[in-house]
Design a protein around this motif. Structure first.
Motif, PDB file in Angstrom:
ATOM      1  N   ASP A 189     131.153  82.358  22.583  1.00 42.15           N
ATOM      2  CA  ASP A 189     130.616  80.998  22.647  1.00 42.15           C
ATOM      3  C   ASP A 189     131.714  79.930  22.722  1.00 42.15           C
ATOM      4  O   ASP A 189     131.433  78.746  22.674  1.00 42.15           O
ATOM      5  N   GLU A 190     132.979  80.338  22.882  1.00 44.01           N
ATOM      6  CA  GLU A 190     134.093  79.403  23.015  1.00 44.01           C
ATOM      7  C   GLU A 190     134.403  79.149  24.485  1.00 44.01           C
ATOM      8  O   GLU A 190     133.878  79.822  25.368  1.00 44.01           O
ATOM      9  N   GLU A 191     135.295  78.205  24.712  1.00 46.64           N
ATOM     10  CA  GLU A 191     135.791  77.977  26.063  1.00 46.64           C
ATOM     11  C   GLU A 191     136.537  79.228  26.525  1.00 46.64           C
ATOM     12  O   GLU A 191     137.355  79.778  25.786  1.00 46.64           O
ATOM     13  N   PRO A 192     136.279  79.704  27.720  1.00 43.35           N
ATOM     14  CA  PRO A 192     136.976  80.899  28.209  1.00 43.35           C
ATOM     15  C   PRO A 192     138.445  80.601  28.520  1.00 43.35           C
ATOM     16  O   PRO A 192     138.833  79.442  28.673  1.00 43.35           O
ATOM     17  N   MET A 193     139.242  81.655  28.616  1.00 42.54           N
ATOM     18  CA  MET A 193     140.622  81.538  29.105  1.00 42.54           C
ATOM     19  C   MET A 193     140.531  81.563  30.624  1.00 42.54           C
ATOM     20  O   MET A 193     140.080  82.565  31.198  1.00 42.54           O
ATOM     21  N   GLU A 194     140.919  80.484  31.257  1.00 43.86           N
ATOM     22  CA  GLU A 194     140.826  80.415  32.716  1.00 43.86           C
ATOM     23  C   GLU A 194     141.796  79.387  33.254  1.00 43.86           C
ATOM     24  O   GLU A 194     142.428  78.659  32.501  1.00 43.86           O
ATOM     25  N   GLY A 195     141.905  79.343  34.547  1.00 44.26           N
ATOM     26  CA  GLY A 195     142.745  78.355  35.196  1.00 44.26           C
ATOM     27  C   GLY A 195     144.018  78.953  35.753  1.00 44.26           C
ATOM     28  O   GLY A 195     144.335  80.124  35.545  1.00 44.26           O
ATOM     29  N   GLU A 196     144.748  78.106  36.465  1.00 41.42           N
ATOM     30  CA  GLU A 196     145.940  78.553  37.194  1.00 41.42           C
ATOM     31  C   GLU A 196     146.983  79.189  36.271  1.00 41.42           C
ATOM     32  O   GLU A 196     147.554  80.229  36.603  1.00 41.42           O
ATOM     33  N   GLU A 197     147.251  78.604  35.133  1.00 40.77           N
ATOM     34  CA  GLU A 197     148.265  79.150  34.231  1.00 40.77           C
ATOM     35  C   GLU A 197     147.838  80.505  33.670  1.00 40.77           C
ATOM     36  O   GLU A 197     148.632  81.443  33.604  1.00 40.77           O
ATOM     37  N   THR A 198     146.567  80.635  33.273  1.00 39.98           N
ATOM     38  CA  THR A 198     146.051  81.916  32.780  1.00 39.98           C
ATOM     39  C   THR A 198     146.112  82.970  33.875  1.00 39.98           C
ATOM     40  O   THR A 198     146.498  84.113  33.621  1.00 39.98           O
ATOM     41  N   GLU A 199     145.729  82.594  35.093  1.00 37.98           N
ATOM     42  CA  GLU A 199     145.772  83.529  36.224  1.00 37.98           C
ATOM     43  C   GLU A 199     147.191  84.044  36.448  1.00 37.98           C
ATOM     44  O   GLU A 199     147.409  85.241  36.667  1.00 37.98           O
ATOM     45  N   LYS A 200     148.171  83.149  36.345  1.00 38.05           N
ATOM     46  CA  LYS A 200     149.572  83.532  36.530  1.00 38.05           C
ATOM     47  C   LYS A 200     150.034  84.424  35.378  1.00 38.05           C
ATOM     48  O   LYS A 200     150.645  85.464  35.604  1.00 38.05           O
ATOM     49  N   GLN A 201     149.761  84.018  34.141  1.00 39.90           N
ATOM     50  CA  GLN A 201     150.231  84.764  32.970  1.00 39.90           C
ATOM     51  C   GLN A 201     149.646  86.172  32.903  1.00 39.90           C
ATOM     52  O   GLN A 201     150.326  87.117  32.517  1.00 39.90           O
ATOM     53  N   LEU A 202     148.363  86.326  33.242  1.00 43.16           N
ATOM     54  CA  LEU A 202     147.682  87.616  33.123  1.00 43.16           C
ATOM     55  C   LEU A 202     147.631  88.401  34.429  1.00 43.16           C
ATOM     56  O   LEU A 202     147.185  89.557  34.437  1.00 43.16           O
ATOM     57  N   ILE A 237     145.670  87.824  37.042  1.00 41.50           N
ATOM     58  CA  ILE A 237     144.260  88.009  37.425  1.00 41.50           C
ATOM     59  C   ILE A 237     143.937  87.142  38.644  1.00 41.50           C
ATOM     60  O   ILE A 237     144.645  86.177  38.924  1.00 41.50           O
ATOM     61  N   PRO A 238     142.866  87.491  39.368  1.00 36.75           N
ATOM     62  CA  PRO A 238     142.521  86.735  40.579  1.00 36.75           C
ATOM     63  C   PRO A 238     142.113  85.291  40.273  1.00 36.75           C
ATOM     64  O   PRO A 238     141.649  84.969  39.172  1.00 36.75           O
ATOM     65  N   GLN A 239     142.258  84.452  41.281  1.00 36.12           N
ATOM     66  CA  GLN A 239     141.866  83.053  41.166  1.00 36.12           C
ATOM     67  C   GLN A 239     140.387  82.969  40.809  1.00 36.12           C
ATOM     68  O   GLN A 239     139.547  83.651  41.392  1.00 36.12           O
ATOM     69  N   GLY A 240     140.067  82.160  39.821  1.00 34.46           N
ATOM     70  CA  GLY A 240     138.684  81.954  39.392  1.00 34.46           C
ATOM     71  C   GLY A 240     138.226  82.890  38.286  1.00 34.46           C
ATOM     72  O   GLY A 240     137.217  82.642  37.635  1.00 34.46           O
ATOM     73  N   ALA A 241     138.945  83.979  38.060  1.00 32.90           N
ATOM     74  CA  ALA A 241     138.566  84.911  36.986  1.00 32.90           C
ATOM     75  C   ALA A 241     138.759  84.241  35.641  1.00 32.90           C
ATOM     76  O   ALA A 241     139.650  83.403  35.465  1.00 32.90           O
ATOM     77  N   PHE A 300     135.522  89.933  31.263  1.00 38.95           N
ATOM     78  CA  PHE A 300     135.762  88.931  32.298  1.00 38.95           C
ATOM     79  C   PHE A 300     134.459  88.504  32.959  1.00 38.95           C
ATOM     80  O   PHE A 300     133.490  89.253  32.991  1.00 38.95           O
ATOM     81  N   GLU A 301     134.490  87.328  33.514  1.00 40.89           N
ATOM     82  CA  GLU A 301     133.428  86.838  34.395  1.00 40.89           C
ATOM     83  C   GLU A 301     134.077  86.228  35.621  1.00 40.89           C
ATOM     84  O   GLU A 301     135.266  85.920  35.619  1.00 40.89           O
ATOM     85  N   ASN A 302     133.282  86.052  36.652  1.00 37.41           N
ATOM     86  CA  ASN A 302     133.675  85.358  37.864  1.00 37.41           C
ATOM     87  C   ASN A 302     134.772  86.093  38.641  1.00 37.41           C
ATOM     88  O   ASN A 302     135.670  85.471  39.197  1.00 37.41           O
ATOM     89  N   THR A 303     134.702  87.428  38.648  1.00 40.30           N
ATOM     90  CA  THR A 303     135.677  88.211  39.408  1.00 40.30           C
ATOM     91  C   THR A 303     135.075  89.560  39.777  1.00 40.30           C
ATOM     92  O   THR A 303     134.211  90.072  39.053  1.00 40.30           O
ATOM     93  N   ASN A 304     135.517  90.120  40.888  1.00 46.47           N
ATOM     94  CA  ASN A 304     135.100  91.471  41.272  1.00 46.47           C
ATOM     95  C   ASN A 304     135.818  92.478  40.379  1.00 46.47           C
ATOM     96  O   ASN A 304     136.975  92.284  40.024  1.00 46.47           O
ATOM     97  N   GLN A 305     135.115  93.552  40.033  1.00 42.93           N
ATOM     98  CA  GLN A 305     135.712  94.591  39.206  1.00 42.93           C
ATOM     99  C   GLN A 305     135.359  95.944  39.770  1.00 42.93           C
ATOM    100  O   GLN A 305     134.302  96.137  40.359  1.00 42.93           O
ATOM    101  N   ARG A 306     136.282  96.914  39.569  1.00 37.78           N
ATOM    102  CA  ARG A 306     136.063  98.285  40.012  1.00 37.78           C
ATOM    103  C   ARG A 306     135.698  99.142  38.815  1.00 37.78           C
ATOM    104  O   ARG A 306     135.961  98.794  37.670  1.00 37.78           O
TER     105      ARG A 306
END
Length: 175
Positions: free
Chosen positions: A43-56, A58-62, A83-89
């Protein structure tokens, strides 16, 4: 220059799952794992955005919508990601490149295998003897799939290794 290693060992294993709450319930039931803390609660704000994508990496928007650390006995912790908002295998197989499984040392193979199944896991076979240097009358292992598909091995080598000169780290016995 110091000759002492600055490496202590594995701190944690990260596993991405479809649902952190359900995965943590499985780990609690199968292995008596304990939740240490939630890094990101549902129920918190997710970890997302350009800096999170770079650090982890992960794809843009994940975005990470739930992240929890759990303790498994007296060993490394398990970090669960949802995760949400990303394709997964689907989970990879043992023959694929990359980290394919983790193993849990158990004292009672039959009991541990039953708990694994009762918690919702699926064993790939019956527990079986180990081979090679790990062979011993009370040494056994079995692979299973967690409800989300990851491979988890149950292993015990109470008889030790056939080559006594090898000092393999084993989780300490629980009191």
């Amino acid at each position: 220059m110091s000759t002492t290693s600055h490496i202590r060992g594995i701190d944690h294993i990260g596993i991405t799952v479809p649902n952190v709450t359900e995965a943590s319930q499985f780990l609690e039931q199968a292995f008596n794992a304990k939740t240490l803390y939630d890094l990101v609660e549902k129920d918190e704000e997710p970890m997302e955005g350009e800096e999170t994508e770079k650090q982890l990496g992960i794809p843009q928007g994940a975005k990470v919508v739930h992240m929890k650390l759990m303790q498994l006995g007296k060993s490394a912790t398990i970090e669960l990601f949802e995760f949400e908002n990303t394709n997964q295998r689907k989970s990879i197989a043992l023959n694929d490149f990359g980290i394919t499984h983790f193993a849990v040392y158990v004292d009672d193979m039959e009991y541990a295998a039953e708990r694994f199944k009762t918690a919702g896991g699926e064993l790939l076979s019956q527990p079986h003897g180990l081979g090679g240097i790990e062979k011993g009358p009370h040494n056994a292992g079995v692979y299973g799939r967690a409800p989300w598909g990851s491979l988890i091995e149950l292993i015990t080598y109470a008889d030790g290794l056939q080559k006594k000169s090898i000092n393999r780290w084993t989780p300490p016995q629980r009191n």
